[in-house]
Design an enzyme around this catalytic site. Structure first.
Site, PDB file in Angstrom:
ATOM      1  N   CYS A   1       0.797  -1.231   0.000  1.00 15.10           N
ATOM      2  CA  CYS A   1       0.000   0.000   0.000  1.00 15.10           C
ATOM      3  C   CYS A   1       0.822   1.271   0.000  1.00 15.10           C
ATOM      4  O   CYS A   1       0.476   2.248  -0.693  1.00 15.10           O
ATOM      5  CB  CYS A   1      -0.988   0.001   1.157  1.00 15.10           C
ATOM      6  SG  CYS A   1      -0.239   0.121   2.802  1.00 15.10           S
TER       7      CYS A   1
ATOM      8  N   HIS B   1      -2.207   0.992   6.972  1.00 15.24           N
ATOM      9  CA  HIS B   1      -2.712   0.954   5.599  1.00 15.24           C
ATOM     10  C   HIS B   1      -2.890   2.379   5.099  1.00 15.24           C
ATOM     11  O   HIS B   1      -3.472   3.223   5.782  1.00 15.24           O
ATOM     12  CB  HIS B   1      -4.048   0.214   5.516  1.00 15.24           C
ATOM     13  CG  HIS B   1      -4.607   0.179   4.127  1.00 15.24           C
ATOM     14  ND1 HIS B   1      -3.901  -0.342   3.056  1.00 15.24           N
ATOM     15  CD2 HIS B   1      -5.782   0.639   3.612  1.00 15.24           C
ATOM     16  CE1 HIS B   1      -4.616  -0.227   1.957  1.00 15.24           C
ATOM     17  NE2 HIS B   1      -5.757   0.369   2.265  1.00 15.24           N
TER      18      HIS B   1
ATOM     19  N   ASP C   1      -8.270   3.986  -2.907  1.00 21.80           N
ATOM     20  CA  ASP C   1      -7.648   2.879  -2.178  1.00 21.80           C
ATOM     21  C   ASP C   1      -7.025   1.927  -3.192  1.00 21.80           C
ATOM     22  O   ASP C   1      -7.507   0.813  -3.397  1.00 21.80           O
ATOM     23  CB  ASP C   1      -8.700   2.175  -1.320  1.00 21.80           C
ATOM     24  CG  ASP C   1      -8.090   1.216  -0.305  1.00 21.80           C
ATOM     25  OD1 ASP C   1      -6.857   1.171  -0.185  1.00 21.80           O
ATOM     26  OD2 ASP C   1      -8.862   0.491   0.367  1.00 21.80           O
TER      27      ASP C   1
END
Length: 295
Positions: free
Chosen positions: A80, A117, A137
């Site tokens: 991420c 994250h 995302d």
């Protein structure tokens, strides 16, 4: 050249033509909601999720030139922090207003995990502030395909993949009633919380700190085994250690198999588009052989 104080995403250093070629986007790049949706969809379905640098004995470098070299020029993937480091820089280059956020993954977690994250809060330039911003995302490895509007209860069905964003109030006695957000995804058993996140701005230096934990701590899930995901319009392929599974948008499992360590590099190339070079093949096989996944 002005001093870099660490607040922005260094969009001026992005090799934009190379990035657009990598994700297969040849459409409009004017900073609009439509462009944002197209870029998000192209990114999530082109650049895989993977943690292999850790297994190969190297650190995960979040400097923009390192991220571009790995994920754009060498057609590798990342996790991420790498994905959103790159995507934030691209969006900034195009003129979007980008604010990073930190989420706490809860899906599949058996205990409280740190907020490791990365997510992005994005607005188009000139977008009225009475219109919701977008939650991007691109670094989770399993969608969403497109951004979700920052609107309480907003649901999206994207090629059968279901997502919902909603507000939540904390129950902590230290901050009663504090509003944060959660992202949910739809599976075979209905809606499941994927991660939670407050609206606190996160910077590149915060990425560096969290990245150090994820890449080096024995408590990190990514230091124990190879993990890769390839997200497509109709399937999610996951390599977890030497276990390979494919699921459909409704959460049903299409296939599941156990690989030998020697099969892992070929599977990464064929299924995930991740081609290891030189001695990295032998290094990964050796890691998979000497570090079998513990349930």
């Amino acid at each position: 050249m002005s001093e870099d104080l660490g607040y922005g995403w260094q969009g001026d250093l992005v090799d934009l033509p190379a990035y657009l070629k990598r994700i297969g986007h040849d459409g409009d790049i004017a900073p609009t909601g439509e462009t944002l949706r197209a870029l998000h969809r192209a990114h999530t379905t082109s650049i895989p999720f993977e943690n292999l640098e850790i297994m190969l004995g190297r650190g995960v470098d979040l400097a923009l030139d390192a991220v571009q070299d790995k994920m754009v020029r060498r057609s590798r993937g990342g996790y991420c922090f790498e994905h959103n480091r790159l995507f934030a820089a691209v969006l900034e280059r195009l003129g979007y207003e980008v604010t990073a956020l930190a989420g706490r993954v809860t899906l599949g977690a058996r205990k409280l995990l740190p907020a490791t994250h990365a997510l992005l809060h994005v607005r188009a330039p000139g977008q009225p502030h009475d219109e919701p911003a977008w939650l991007c995302d691109v670094g989770f490895g399993a969608g969403p395909l497109e951004p979700l509007p920052f609107r309480d209860g907003a649901e999206a069905d994207q090629e059968g993949w279901g997502f919902r964003i909603q507000q939540r109030r904390t129950v902590s006695p230290w901050s009663p009633g504090t509003v944060s957000w959660e992202l949910l995804q739809r599976g075979v058993d209905g809606w499941a919380q994927r991660h939670t996140f407050p609206m606190n701005e996160t910077f590149r230096i915060d990425f560096d700190v969290a990245n150090h934990f994820v890449a080096t701590s024995t408590r990190s899930p990514f230091t124990t085994r190879p993990f890769a995901q390839k997200f497509t319009l109709d399937a999610l392929h996951v390599l977890d250690g030497t276990d390979l599974t494919t699921t459909r948008p409704d959460g049903s499992t299409v296939s599941s198999s156990s690989l030998t360590p020697e099969q892992v590099p070929e599977t990464l190339a064929d299924t995930f588009g991740i081609v290891l070079e030189g001695e990295d093949v032998a290094r990964l096989v050796d890691f998979a052989r000497t570090n079998p996944r513990n349930g």
